[in-house]
Design a protein around this motif. Structure first.
Motif, PDB file in Angstrom:
ATOM      1  N   ILE A   7      37.270  21.302  57.240  1.00  9.26           N
ATOM      2  CA  ILE A   7      37.696  22.124  58.387  1.00  9.26           C
ATOM      3  C   ILE A   7      37.628  23.602  58.019  1.00  9.26           C
ATOM      4  O   ILE A   7      37.181  24.439  58.817  1.00  9.26           O
ATOM      5  CB  ILE A   7      39.107  21.691  58.849  1.00  9.26           C
ATOM      6  CG1 ILE A   7      39.014  20.327  59.540  1.00  9.26           C
ATOM      7  CG2 ILE A   7      39.738  22.722  59.768  1.00  9.26           C
ATOM      8  CD1 ILE A   7      40.334  19.726  59.972  1.00  9.26           C
ATOM      9  N   ALA A   8      38.030  23.929  56.805  1.00 11.94           N
ATOM     10  CA  ALA A   8      37.973  25.333  56.379  1.00 11.94           C
ATOM     11  C   ALA A   8      36.525  25.823  56.374  1.00 11.94           C
ATOM     12  O   ALA A   8      36.242  26.966  56.773  1.00 11.94           O
ATOM     13  CB  ALA A   8      38.612  25.485  55.004  1.00 11.94           C
ATOM     14  N   GLY A  29      40.062  30.967  64.009  1.00 15.96           N
ATOM     15  CA  GLY A  29      41.393  31.006  63.393  1.00 15.96           C
ATOM     16  C   GLY A  29      42.018  29.612  63.353  1.00 15.96           C
ATOM     17  O   GLY A  29      41.601  28.698  64.069  1.00 15.96           O
ATOM     18  N   LEU A  30      43.038  29.476  62.495  1.00 19.16           N
ATOM     19  CA  LEU A  30      43.763  28.203  62.401  1.00 19.16           C
ATOM     20  C   LEU A  30      45.265  28.458  62.482  1.00 19.16           C
ATOM     21  O   LEU A  30      45.801  29.316  61.767  1.00 19.16           O
ATOM     22  CB  LEU A  30      43.480  27.504  61.061  1.00 19.16           C
ATOM     23  CG  LEU A  30      44.311  26.223  60.860  1.00 19.16           C
ATOM     24  CD1 LEU A  30      43.723  25.062  61.663  1.00 19.16           C
ATOM     25  CD2 LEU A  30      44.405  25.843  59.386  1.00 19.16           C
ATOM     26  N   VAL A  73      41.788  27.068  66.317  1.00 16.42           N
ATOM     27  CA  VAL A  73      42.109  25.646  66.165  1.00 16.42           C
ATOM     28  C   VAL A  73      43.600  25.544  65.895  1.00 16.42           C
ATOM     29  O   VAL A  73      44.149  26.311  65.083  1.00 16.42           O
ATOM     30  CB  VAL A  73      41.289  25.010  65.026  1.00 16.42           C
ATOM     31  CG1 VAL A  73      41.899  23.691  64.564  1.00 16.42           C
ATOM     32  CG2 VAL A  73      39.851  24.767  65.486  1.00 16.42           C
ATOM     33  N   THR A  74      44.247  24.636  66.600  1.00 17.36           N
ATOM     34  CA  THR A  74      45.680  24.435  66.388  1.00 17.36           C
ATOM     35  C   THR A  74      45.924  22.985  65.963  1.00 17.36           C
ATOM     36  O   THR A  74      45.088  22.109  66.186  1.00 17.36           O
ATOM     37  CB  THR A  74      46.488  24.722  67.675  1.00 17.36           C
ATOM     38  OG1 THR A  74      46.077  23.804  68.692  1.00 17.36           O
ATOM     39  CG2 THR A  74      46.278  26.142  68.161  1.00 17.36           C
ATOM     40  N   HIS A  96      45.441  27.664  50.316  1.00 21.74           N
ATOM     41  CA  HIS A  96      44.416  27.932  49.296  1.00 21.74           C
ATOM     42  C   HIS A  96      43.004  27.844  49.878  1.00 21.74           C
ATOM     43  O   HIS A  96      42.151  28.671  49.574  1.00 21.74           O
ATOM     44  CB  HIS A  96      44.567  26.962  48.124  1.00 21.74           C
ATOM     45  CG  HIS A  96      45.809  27.211  47.337  1.00 21.74           C
ATOM     46  ND1 HIS A  96      46.624  26.200  46.877  1.00 21.74           N
ATOM     47  CD2 HIS A  96      46.397  28.362  46.952  1.00 21.74           C
ATOM     48  CE1 HIS A  96      47.651  26.729  46.248  1.00 21.74           C
ATOM     49  NE2 HIS A  96      47.544  28.041  46.277  1.00 21.74           N
ATOM     50  N   ALA A  97      42.769  26.826  50.729  1.00 23.41           N
ATOM     51  CA  ALA A  97      41.428  26.637  51.284  1.00 23.41           C
ATOM     52  C   ALA A  97      41.000  27.867  52.093  1.00 23.41           C
ATOM     53  O   ALA A  97      39.855  28.324  52.003  1.00 23.41           O
ATOM     54  CB  ALA A  97      41.391  25.382  52.156  1.00 23.41           C
TER      55      ALA A  97
END
Ligand code: SAM
Length: 260
Positions: free
Chosen positions: A124-125, A134-135, A107-108, A185-186
């Protein structure tokens, strides 16, 4: 609707591309390309597709552009010649349906998460970690705008602007300058390997059009807060017009990848 227009997105794109951290962009691209014969990237809040142009065209890679603004998705078409596999999806992230993420490797997003709430980042996390997606989230504003030379009004104007950054833009109370930390953090809490890197704009004399648009938007946001006296805003704006300054706008890029 948050109402971003193509003029603003076109203006900012060269500065965004120059600012993106090259190492994180490369690592994101490599992670995507390692995702099988035709990996899918889902670009959230895609606008006209700036993130795709930053990645560059790759015949194997499929892209899904997700935005709630159909005009921007339409405008993306003419700006994405050379990208063979692009699907456009109109969707509101405030009601994020997991189908948006179906089949994604990565995901971008760019210039999106400072508009988002902490609750959306957590959601989302959750969705990404359940699917080991992945982000790559670029260009999260960090609250540090500086002009050179400085002006007596800068501090008060910036405090008001940064307060405006945390107002609801349609996705709940916005994270504003806290976005990169919230993402880090998430995803760390969910066991991801997270890398962050600065991606500031450094606007000089050759970027007057962008600086002017930025200043106009900045002043409008400050006015909306009601925190700064109207006459003081006028003085600041007039002085900034009469004496153009170099401008630094702090952003951070975040890359969060599932371990192993
Ligand atoms: C600052 S623009 C960035 C656009 C693009 N990523 C870029 O870097 O040029 C933010 C984008 O998020 C989209 N957006 C804002 N709120 C949204 C929502 N609730 N659902 C879907 N997209 C949204 C806007 O339409 C806009 O395209």
């Amino acid at each position: 609707m948050s109402g971003f227009d193509t003029t603003w997105l076109d203006l900012r794109e060269p500065a965004d591309h120059a600012a993106r951290d090259a190492a994180l962009l490369t690592a994101a691209r490599e992670f995507l390309q390692a995702g099988g014969p035709s990996p899918l990237a889902v670009d959230l809040g895609s606008g006209t597709g700036s993130t795709l142009r930053a990645f560059g065209s790759d015949d194997r890679v499929r892209w899904r552009l997700v935005d709630h603004d159909p005009r921007l998705l339409e405008a993306a078409v003419s700006r994405l010649d050379g990208f063979p596999h692009v699907e456009r999806m109109e969707a509101d992230l405030a009601r994020l349906d997991p189908v948006v993420l179906a089949d994604a490797r990565l995901v971008t997003a760019s210039a999106l998460f400072d508009l988002a709430s902490e609750a959306l980042v957590e959601r989302i996390a959750d969705l990404l970690s359940e699917r080991r997606i992945g982000l790559y989230a670029a260009l999260n504003y960090d609250g540090a705008t500086r002009w050179e030379p400085s002006h007596d009004g800068d501090r008060e104007m910036l405090a008001a602007f940064n307060a405006h950054q945390t107002t609801d833009k349609g996705l709940g109370r916005a994270l504003g300058p806290e976005a990169a930390d919230a993402l880090r953090h998430a995803f760390e809490r969910r066991g991801y390997e997270v890398r962050v890197a600065p991606s500031p704009w450094r606007l000089g004399p050759d970027q007057r059009a962008l600086e002017t648009a930025l200043r106009d938007g900045f002043v409008a946001a400050v006015r909306e807060t009601g925190r700064v006296d109207g006459a003081a805003i006028e003085v600041w704006q007039r002085d900034r017009i009469d004496h153009p300054a170099a401008c630094h706008v702090g952003h951070w890029d975040v890359l969060a990848l599932p371990r192993g």
